[in-house]
Design a protein around this motif. Structure first.
Motif, PDB file in Angstrom:
ATOM      1  N   ASP A 194     -11.936  -1.344  21.822  1.00  0.00           N
ATOM      2  CA  ASP A 194     -10.683  -0.630  22.065  1.00  0.00           C
ATOM      3  C   ASP A 194     -10.312  -0.555  23.554  1.00  0.00           C
ATOM      4  N   GLU A 195     -11.214  -1.007  24.434  1.00  0.00           N
ATOM      5  CA  GLU A 195     -10.906  -1.087  25.865  1.00  0.00           C
ATOM      6  C   GLU A 195     -10.217  -2.401  26.226  1.00  0.00           C
ATOM      7  N   VAL A 196     -10.277  -3.393  25.315  1.00  0.00           N
ATOM      8  CA  VAL A 196      -9.808  -4.747  25.620  1.00  0.00           C
ATOM      9  C   VAL A 196      -8.355  -4.924  25.202  1.00  0.00           C
ATOM     10  N   ALA A 197      -7.537  -5.350  26.139  1.00  0.00           N
ATOM     11  CA  ALA A 197      -6.121  -5.630  25.854  1.00  0.00           C
ATOM     12  C   ALA A 197      -5.956  -7.045  25.333  1.00  0.00           C
ATOM     13  N   VAL A 198      -6.669  -7.995  25.964  1.00  0.00           N
ATOM     14  CA  VAL A 198      -6.506  -9.408  25.601  1.00  0.00           C
ATOM     15  C   VAL A 198      -7.790 -10.174  25.940  1.00  0.00           C
ATOM     16  N   VAL A 199      -8.042 -11.200  25.136  1.00  0.00           N
ATOM     17  CA  VAL A 199      -9.159 -12.111  25.366  1.00  0.00           C
ATOM     18  C   VAL A 199      -8.584 -13.482  25.678  1.00  0.00           C
ATOM     19  N   GLU A 200      -9.071 -14.091  26.752  1.00  0.00           N
ATOM     20  CA  GLU A 200      -8.720 -15.475  27.081  1.00  0.00           C
ATOM     21  C   GLU A 200      -9.998 -16.291  26.966  1.00  0.00           C
ATOM     22  N   TYR A 201      -9.902 -17.436  26.289  1.00  0.00           N
ATOM     23  CA  TYR A 201     -11.077 -18.251  26.019  1.00  0.00           C
ATOM     24  C   TYR A 201     -10.799 -19.694  26.424  1.00  0.00           C
ATOM     25  N   TYR A 202     -11.774 -20.321  27.080  1.00  0.00           N
ATOM     26  CA  TYR A 202     -11.667 -21.692  27.566  1.00  0.00           C
ATOM     27  C   TYR A 202     -12.904 -22.466  27.112  1.00  0.00           C
ATOM     28  N   GLU A 203     -12.697 -23.694  26.681  1.00  0.00           N
ATOM     29  CA  GLU A 203     -13.783 -24.556  26.234  1.00  0.00           C
ATOM     30  C   GLU A 203     -13.644 -25.895  26.954  1.00  0.00           C
ATOM     31  N   GLU A 255      -7.076 -26.248  28.015  1.00  0.00           N
ATOM     32  CA  GLU A 255      -6.517 -25.389  26.970  1.00  0.00           C
ATOM     33  C   GLU A 255      -7.088 -23.978  27.080  1.00  0.00           C
ATOM     34  N   ARG A 256      -6.202 -23.006  26.880  1.00  0.00           N
ATOM     35  CA  ARG A 256      -6.596 -21.606  26.897  1.00  0.00           C
ATOM     36  C   ARG A 256      -6.188 -20.998  25.563  1.00  0.00           C
ATOM     37  N   LEU A 257      -7.110 -20.310  24.930  1.00  0.00           N
ATOM     38  CA  LEU A 257      -6.826 -19.553  23.707  1.00  0.00           C
ATOM     39  C   LEU A 257      -6.685 -18.097  24.110  1.00  0.00           C
ATOM     40  N   THR A 258      -5.563 -17.479  23.754  1.00  0.00           N
ATOM     41  CA  THR A 258      -5.315 -16.076  24.070  1.00  0.00           C
ATOM     42  C   THR A 258      -5.234 -15.286  22.775  1.00  0.00           C
ATOM     43  N   ILE A 259      -6.012 -14.223  22.715  1.00  0.00           N
ATOM     44  CA  ILE A 259      -6.075 -13.391  21.510  1.00  0.00           C
ATOM     45  C   ILE A 259      -5.808 -11.948  21.895  1.00  0.00           C
ATOM     46  N   ASP A 260      -4.875 -11.311  21.141  1.00  0.00           N
ATOM     47  CA  ASP A 260      -4.632  -9.886  21.358  1.00  0.00           C
ATOM     48  C   ASP A 260      -4.693  -9.082  20.062  1.00  0.00           C
ATOM     49  N   ASP A 261      -5.008  -9.732  18.946  1.00  0.00           N
ATOM     50  CA  ASP A 261      -5.159  -9.051  17.660  1.00  0.00           C
ATOM     51  C   ASP A 261      -6.409  -8.170  17.728  1.00  0.00           C
ATOM     52  N   PRO A 262      -6.270  -6.839  17.544  1.00  0.00           N
ATOM     53  CA  PRO A 262      -7.407  -5.921  17.691  1.00  0.00           C
ATOM     54  C   PRO A 262      -8.626  -6.264  16.831  1.00  0.00           C
ATOM     55  N   GLU A 263      -8.422  -6.736  15.612  1.00  0.00           N
ATOM     56  CA  GLU A 263      -9.559  -7.082  14.755  1.00  0.00           C
ATOM     57  C   GLU A 263     -10.309  -8.289  15.298  1.00  0.00           C
ATOM     58  N   VAL A 264      -9.584  -9.273  15.776  1.00  0.00           N
ATOM     59  CA  VAL A 264     -10.223 -10.477  16.314  1.00  0.00           C
ATOM     60  C   VAL A 264     -10.858 -10.165  17.672  1.00  0.00           C
ATOM     61  N   VAL A 265     -10.206  -9.349  18.470  1.00  0.00           N
ATOM     62  CA  VAL A 265     -10.790  -8.913  19.744  1.00  0.00           C
ATOM     63  C   VAL A 265     -12.128  -8.226  19.478  1.00  0.00           C
TER      64      VAL A 265
END
Length: 163
Positions: A36-45, A56-66
């Protein structure tokens, strides 16, 4: 009868000490953030070595996936890794994650996938730990629940080997 009890007790004590030593080799480690502290996750592979100009950057802001991403770095079983053993992991897959918190702070962590159940985690404090947790192809697995875009490779989290 008493004479045979002493060697058995000594053997038992040695086994307990030896097993206790083995238990110290594995610890559990966490990032120390809550979902609940996380606003967004950015992921790089990408692969270790010369970085391309874009990535490529994957950006996730869905609380369940975060929450899933935070759980991936909660109570992770780890053990020590000798930085000299790593060498330069040229060509190995790097997975870098940036957690941007609600208060604007950023927490960055990276993994080097060396093989099945052979993953080195580069923690934010500059230490490296070995774990069996890690899976290739996360970008493809999560692209349906996030946004994938092409960004300048310089935007990815810094990844440095300890030592």
């Amino acid at each position: 009868m008493r004479a045979s009890t002493i060697p058995a007790a000594v053997v038992t004590a040695v086994c307990v000490v030896a097993l206790s030593g083995c238990a110290l080799l594995v610890e559990k480690r966490s990032l120390g953030i809550a979902a609940d502290e996380v606003a967004v996750v950015e992921y790089y592979e990408y692969r270790w070595g010369d970085a391309p100009e874009t990535i490529e950057r994957l950006t996730i802001d869905d609380p369940e996936v975060v929450a899933e991403w935070v759980r991936a770095y909660t109570d992770m079983p780890v053990s020590d890794v000798d930085p000299a053993e790593l060498g330069t992991p040229t060509g190995e897959q790097i997975q870098s994650t940036r957690f941007t918190l609600e208060d604007g702070r950023r927490v960055e962590i990276s993994r080097i996938l060396l093989g099945p159940k052979n993953v080195v985690v580069l923690w934010p404090d500059g230490t490296a730990k070995r774990t069996v947790w890690g899976s290739p192809g996360l970008l493809e697995a999560y692209e349906g629940v996030g946004v994938v875009d092409e960004v300048d490779a310089a935007e990815r989290p810094d990844v440095a080997l300890p030592g």
